[in-house]
Design a protein around this motif. Structure first.
Motif: not given
Length: 270
Positions: A100-115
């Motif tokens: 979902d690209l409507t999310k902010s950069e910070r939100e996108l990174i937060k949604g990533m897995k640890k690796d």
């Protein structure tokens, strides 16, 4: 948002690489002529299935086979009622991953897995560059994968770039150890094709490439980033396991498609 295969840009692209394209009511029909024999008609993820138009094209181009890749279960019922059969070998990925690209950069990174978060942080200073010279991009691609994988011809790359223009990004690392093509069509961005060599995998360069592609897609006002295929157990392909793990590390949600339905046309009627 329509699938990229139903955009006018994609229609131009296929038209440039040898397909006959008919576009009616904003639906693309792709026809591959077979000299002295007939043709194949392909319709990929249309918003609706217009059987009268398909019949018209089948008659016009002496079609031997119709290929339809529908979007939903209702379309499956309609196609099977007409005698279409599910193919064991779909042309398009039947499962993919959306961000979902409507999310902010910070939100996108937060949604990533640890690796993935680790890789993005580690490659923060890794330099990337947009490639304007298609020949150089293709050379880097070929050098990276050798003879193991198919690399599009220069003419096909030129057709893609000329069709999508500024909605097509060819990106590599400075040392060309990793690269990718990103496209945007009708508000959806696509991780279209990519390559990574041994050094690129070691440095985690493809994580940087994908992250830059995501950020670029946001500047193009894309609302969704489509990873264009992950492993689907309904149509298993063991070679997809590695890059599926890679793609899933970016988060997002899975999308499934029905598959590919085909029908032989003898004698050219439906």
């Amino acid at each position: 948002m329509v699938d990229i295969r139903q955009t006018s840009q994609y229609a131009r692209y296929l038209g440039k690489i040898g397909w006959k394209v008919e576009r009616a009511a904003e639906i693309n029909y792709f026809i591959k002529k077979i000299p002295l024999v007939g043709s194949i008609v392909k319709i990929q993820r249309p918003e609706e299935i217009r059987i009268d138009k398909i019949r018209e094209l089948a008659k016009k181009y002496r079609t031997l086979q119709i290929i339809v890749e529908p979007k939903n279960e209702l379309d499956i019922k309609f196609l099977t009622s007409l005698g279409f059969k599910l193919s064991k070998s779909p042309y398009l990925p039947t499962k993919t991953l959306f961000l979902d690209l409507t999310k902010s950069e910070r939100e996108l990174i937060k949604g990533m897995k640890k690796d993935a978060r680790y890789a993005i942080k580690k490659t923060k200073n890794l330099k990337t560059k947009e490639i304007k010279n298609l020949e150089k991009f293709r050379e880097a691609w070929k050098k990276s994968v050798g003879i193991k994988r198919y690399v599009p011809s220069l003419s096909h790359l030129a057709a893609l770039k000329n069709s999508f223009k500024d909605k097509c990004l060819l990106l590599t690392t400075q040392d060309s150890s990793a690269g990718a093509i990103f496209l945007v069509g009708d508000g959806r961005a696509y991780y279209w094709q990519a390559f990574t060599n041994k050094e690129g995998r070691k440095s985690l360069a493809q994580y940087k490439i994908v992250w830059e592609g995501i950020l670029w897609a946001k500047t193009k006002r894309a609302r969704v980033f489509d990873f264009e295929g992950i492993l689907d157990e309904r149509f298993p392909n063991k070679s997809w396991k590695g890059f599926t793990h890679f793609k899933k590390s970016f988060g997002g949600y899975e999308i499934e498609y029905p598959g590919c339905f085909t029908k032989a046309m003898v004698p050219f009627s439906l």
